[in-house]
Design a protein around this motif. Structure first.
Motif, PDB file in Angstrom:
ATOM      1  N   THR A  86       0.816  -1.206   0.000  1.00 31.03           N
ATOM      2  CA  THR A  86       0.000   0.000   0.000  1.00 31.03           C
ATOM      3  C   THR A  86       0.851   1.258   0.000  1.00 31.03           C
ATOM      4  O   THR A  86       1.976   1.267   0.508  1.00 31.03           O
TER       5      THR A  86
ATOM      6  N   TYR B  66       0.243   5.775   0.385  1.00 29.78           N
ATOM      7  CA  TYR B  66      -0.668   6.831   0.764  1.00 29.78           C
ATOM      8  C   TYR B  66      -0.009   8.185   0.555  1.00 29.78           C
ATOM      9  O   TYR B  66       1.210   8.323   0.694  1.00 29.78           O
TER      10      TYR B  66
ATOM     11  N   SER C 113      -7.635  -1.496   1.314  1.00 26.41           N
ATOM     12  CA  SER C 113      -7.550  -2.949   1.326  1.00 26.41           C
ATOM     13  C   SER C 113      -8.313  -3.502   0.137  1.00 26.41           C
ATOM     14  O   SER C 113      -9.049  -2.775  -0.536  1.00 26.41           O
TER      15      SER C 113
ATOM     16  N   THR D 130      -6.950   3.621   5.388  1.00 26.49           N
ATOM     17  CA  THR D 130      -6.409   2.300   5.099  1.00 26.49           C
ATOM     18  C   THR D 130      -7.094   1.728   3.870  1.00 26.49           C
ATOM     19  O   THR D 130      -8.319   1.595   3.850  1.00 26.49           O
TER      20      THR D 130
END
Length: 117
Positions: free
Chosen positions: A57, A59, A70, A68
């Motif tokens: 991931t 950001y 997913s 978050t």
């Protein structure tokens, strides 16, 4: 091609949480890196989170530690958990190929997130 439809937005007070969902019509594994974008009124659309097929991931600095991303490949769905929301998070949120940005040829309707007292 994979068609994407976002849902889960709404109004929330500062500090609150929302969970956004992105339902795909096809396999999301066909896209190397899925992402969530947002666009506030009068501002450029920006990529805020990305996730590749291995679960790695990324950001943008403004959301790191609060959001978050997913994915559930079996459900062909990508999620974005938004915590400790701030008024500046107010925007329409979209999911799409995270590697293409505005070159993405197709966009879903997005889902509105409004953070205010």
């Amino acid at each position: 091609q994979v068609r994407l439809v976002e849902s889960g937005g709404g109004w929330v007070q500062p500090g609150g949480s929302l969970r956004l969902s992105c339902a795909a019509s096809g396999s999301i594994t066909s896209i190397d890196r899925m992402g969530w974008y947002r666009q506030a009124p009068g501002k450029q659309r920006e990529l805020v989170a990305g996730i590749d097929n291995y679960g790695t991931t990324t950001y943008v600095r403004s959301v790191k530690g609060r959001f978050t991303i997913s994915r559930d490949n079996a459900k062909n769905t990508v999620y974005l958990q938004l915590n400790r929301l701030r008024p500046e998070d107010t925007a329409v949120y979209y999911c799409n190929d995270a590697s293409l940005g505005n070159a993405n040829p197709y966009w879903g309707p997005g889902t509105q997130v409004t953070v205010s007292s």
